[in-house]
Design a protein around this motif. Structure first.
Motif, PDB file in Angstrom:
ATOM      1  N   CYS A   1       0.705  -1.095   0.201  1.00  0.00           N
ATOM      2  CA  CYS A   1      -0.430   0.264   0.026  1.00  0.00           C
ATOM      3  C   CYS A   1       0.912   1.609   0.371  1.00  0.00           C
ATOM      4  CB  CYS A   1      -0.845  -0.450   1.261  1.00  0.00           C
ATOM      5  SG  CYS A   1      -1.609   1.626   1.378  1.00  0.00           S
TER       6      CYS A   1
ATOM      7  N   CYS B   1      -7.031  -1.038   0.623  1.00  0.00           N
ATOM      8  CA  CYS B   1      -6.025  -1.619   1.546  1.00  0.00           C
ATOM      9  C   CYS B   1      -6.932  -2.067   2.788  1.00  0.00           C
ATOM     10  CB  CYS B   1      -5.246  -0.036   1.770  1.00  0.00           C
ATOM     11  SG  CYS B   1      -4.224  -0.871   3.600  1.00  0.00           S
TER      12      CYS B   1
ATOM     13  N   ASP C   1      -6.362  -2.008   5.859  1.00  0.00           N
ATOM     14  CA  ASP C   1      -5.794  -1.164   6.866  1.00  0.00           C
ATOM     15  C   ASP C   1      -6.038   0.508   7.082  1.00  0.00           C
ATOM     16  OD1 ASP C   1      -4.190  -3.287   8.755  1.00  0.00           O
ATOM     17  OD2 ASP C   1      -2.212  -1.216   8.529  1.00  0.00           O
ATOM     18  N   CYS C   2      -6.090   0.659   5.999  1.00  0.00           N
ATOM     19  CA  CYS C   2      -5.926   2.221   6.133  1.00  0.00           C
ATOM     20  C   CYS C   2      -6.872   2.458   4.809  1.00  0.00           C
ATOM     21  CB  CYS C   2      -4.628   3.429   5.481  1.00  0.00           C
ATOM     22  SG  CYS C   2      -4.061   2.923   3.892  1.00  0.00           S
TER      23      CYS C   2
ATOM     24  N   HIS D   1       1.108  -1.444   4.131  1.00  0.00           N
ATOM     25  CA  HIS D   1       0.330  -2.975   4.572  1.00  0.00           C
ATOM     26  C   HIS D   1       0.525  -3.880   2.700  1.00  0.00           C
ATOM     27  CE1 HIS D   1      -2.305  -5.202   6.538  1.00  0.00           C
ATOM     28  NE2 HIS D   1      -1.978  -5.947   5.127  1.00  0.00           N
TER      29      HIS D   1
ATOM     30  N   CYS E   1       0.063   3.688   3.544  1.00  0.00           N
ATOM     31  CA  CYS E   1       0.801   2.976   4.878  1.00  0.00           C
ATOM     32  C   CYS E   1       1.698   2.007   4.900  1.00  0.00           C
ATOM     33  CB  CYS E   1      -0.701   2.552   5.533  1.00  0.00           C
ATOM     34  SG  CYS E   1      -1.225   1.279   5.211  1.00  0.00           S
TER      35      CYS E   1
END
Ligand SMILES: [Zn+2]
Length: 177
Positions: free
Chosen positions: A6, A30, A32-33, A11, A9
């Motif tokens: 990503c 992503c 995560d973000c 990830h 971030c």
């Protein structure tokens, strides 16, 4: 399986490249973000990605040894060279500053999980001593958890476990390199 990083971030997002054809554009979100980004599956990109996943295991033959990291879930393999002194092993995070970051999607690896200290013993041979971070999930050698203050001398071929990930020590004089 391959993975993309990503851009926001860092990830890692795994994907099955065999489902796609060269030149195809893939869109990822992503987990995560939430960042959405696209990559184009190109021949050269694929080749680079493969290179990343299969680093030259002999690269560090005359150095201070290395660790081979095997992420059990996705079977990614990384070889990380060791240096004299403390080698802090943990999950890669932007700016964490540790010297042996593992690029991983394994959430059970701490950012500062364990340390391998490399030094010379009195016979001028390299000595590898493993200790826990301390980490939340512990560091296991031969399925035995290391105590908080334990210092374990490990040798070429020693397998230890952090989170769901296996790590094998390759000493500088390893035959297997
Ligand atoms: Zn992200």
């Amino acid at each position: 399986m391959k993975r993309v990083r990503c851009p926001k971030c860092d990830h890692y997002i795994p994907f099955d490249e065999t489902k796609y054809t060269t030149g195809q554009k893939l869109i990822f979100q992503c987990p995560d973000c939430g960042k959405e980004f696209g990559i184009r599956l190109g021949v050269s990109k694929l080749r680079n990605a493969q290179k990343d996943e299969n680093p030259d295991e002999n690269a560090n033959e005359k150095g201070f040894g290395s660790i081979v990291v095997i992420e059990n879930v996705f079977h990614y393999k990384q070889v990380i060279p060791l240096q004299l002194g403390d080698n802090v092993i943990g999950r890669y995070m932007k700016g964490s500053g540790i010297n042996c970051p593992i690029e991983t999607v394994d959430p059970s690896i701490d950012m500062n999980h364990c340390v391998i200290n490399v030094s010379y013993d009195k016979n001028k041979k390299l000595k590898y001593v493993l200790r826990d971070g301390p980490s939340y999930t512990g560091t296991f050698v031969d399925n035995e958890i290391l105590g908080d203050r334990e210092r374990r001398v490990i040798e070429d071929g020693t397998l230890f476990t952090i989170g769901a990930t296996s790590v094998i020590l390759r000493s500088a004089d390893s035959k297997e390199a």
